[in-house]
Design an enzyme around this catalytic site. Sequence first.
Site, PDB file in Angstrom:
ATOM      1  N   HIS A 282       5.680 -27.017   2.103  1.00  8.39           N
ATOM      2  CA  HIS A 282       5.264 -28.142   1.855  1.00  8.39           C
ATOM      3  C   HIS A 282       3.962 -27.284   1.049  1.00  8.39           C
ATOM      4  CE1 HIS A 282       6.069 -31.298   4.033  1.00  8.39           C
ATOM      5  NE2 HIS A 282       6.945 -30.498   5.072  1.00  8.39           N
TER       6      HIS A 282
ATOM      7  N   LYS B  63     -13.235   2.225  -3.081  1.00  7.65           N
ATOM      8  CA  LYS B  63     -14.683   2.708  -2.412  1.00  7.65           C
ATOM      9  C   LYS B  63     -15.304   3.647  -3.596  1.00  7.65           C
ATOM     10  CE  LYS B  63     -11.051   2.952   1.280  1.00  7.65           C
ATOM     11  NZ  LYS B  63     -10.465   3.917   2.129  1.00  7.65           N
TER      12      LYS B  63
ATOM     13  N   GLU C 160       0.259  -1.184   0.456  1.00  3.63           N
ATOM     14  CA  GLU C 160      -0.148   0.296   0.156  1.00  3.63           C
ATOM     15  C   GLU C 160       0.681   1.225   0.661  1.00  3.63           C
ATOM     16  OE1 GLU C 160      -4.088   0.208   1.890  1.00  3.63           O
ATOM     17  OE2 GLU C 160      -2.721   1.279   3.468  1.00  3.63           O
TER      18      GLU C 160
END
Length: 329
Positions: A167, A295, A136
């Site tokens: 794994h 937004k 960000e």
Amino acid sequence: REAKKWLAVKLGSQTDLSTHFLAVSTNKSKAIDFGIPEERIFGFWDWVGGRYSLWSAIGISIACTIGWDNYSRLLQGAADCDEHFADRPFRQNIPMLMALLGIWYGNFLNSEAQAILPYSQDLHRFPAYLQQADMESNGKSVDREGRDIDYGTGPIVWGEPGTNGQHAFFQLLHQGTHLIPVDLILFGKYPGQNSEQHQMLLANGLAQREALWKGKSRDKVMEQLEKAGVDQVSAQKLAPYKVFAGLNPSNTFLFETLTPENLGFLIACYEHKIFAQGVIWNIFSFDQWGVELGKEIANTLLPVLKGESEGEKLLDSTKALIRKIKDWK
């Protein structure tokens, strides 16, 4: 608002709900309108970004969870790193070295990612925390003068704790086609944990840094296959798949144990690294306009989902998805 509704149901509508809330906000008037007394409103500086905010009043939720003494220790660890970053020369400056290594790998060796691998289940959310702090901040394509830039900036940050990652994605780290520098975070001891189990965890972490760098040559593979009794023809066919090129870069952070001070120091190291890289890349690390666009569009989409708007300016593909959602209702 949902919390107030829940409390009203549980405690009764006649209860003074203001006694159950405090606010951390720069918008004092809105907090007062919400019903929170002014003496229980904690402000913070307007230049504190959300992803760097745990050291401010926003950290009150942390203090409530871990206790004030532990929170103070967390702050002290970060303060120690602040002083280290401010005072140490570059060659001895941990965040600066982290920043310059990231620049080297990303801008000169064309790596686009960084893996964070804490060998501690207590830090299982730490890679995700750093995703926000780093991506960000430095996910930018325009410099401080408003010009498009033609070089890489923030890396793609990801990771998992300990042997879980071994794994999952370590196959790609060892034998894939991407150069991905890794940060290994190790602790020499873990109070209260079975010491043999922790030694096994440490052995795995230390082994991975060895394996990433040293790899395994074809000659070594052939030698091991011959010792295992594999015939020459089969060994020649199998060998290419068992070769590890090596030379995969890693940093190792080794602490005696995980304490609030060490965690504060570690978080601050990454914060200063992010800041230093932003300066070198000549970008504004602390704006986040990329977050705002989604937004804005969400605010236009909500009335469409509620049936209050047609959403004429939306993409046809989005409209098709909304129609499907409404069909299910």
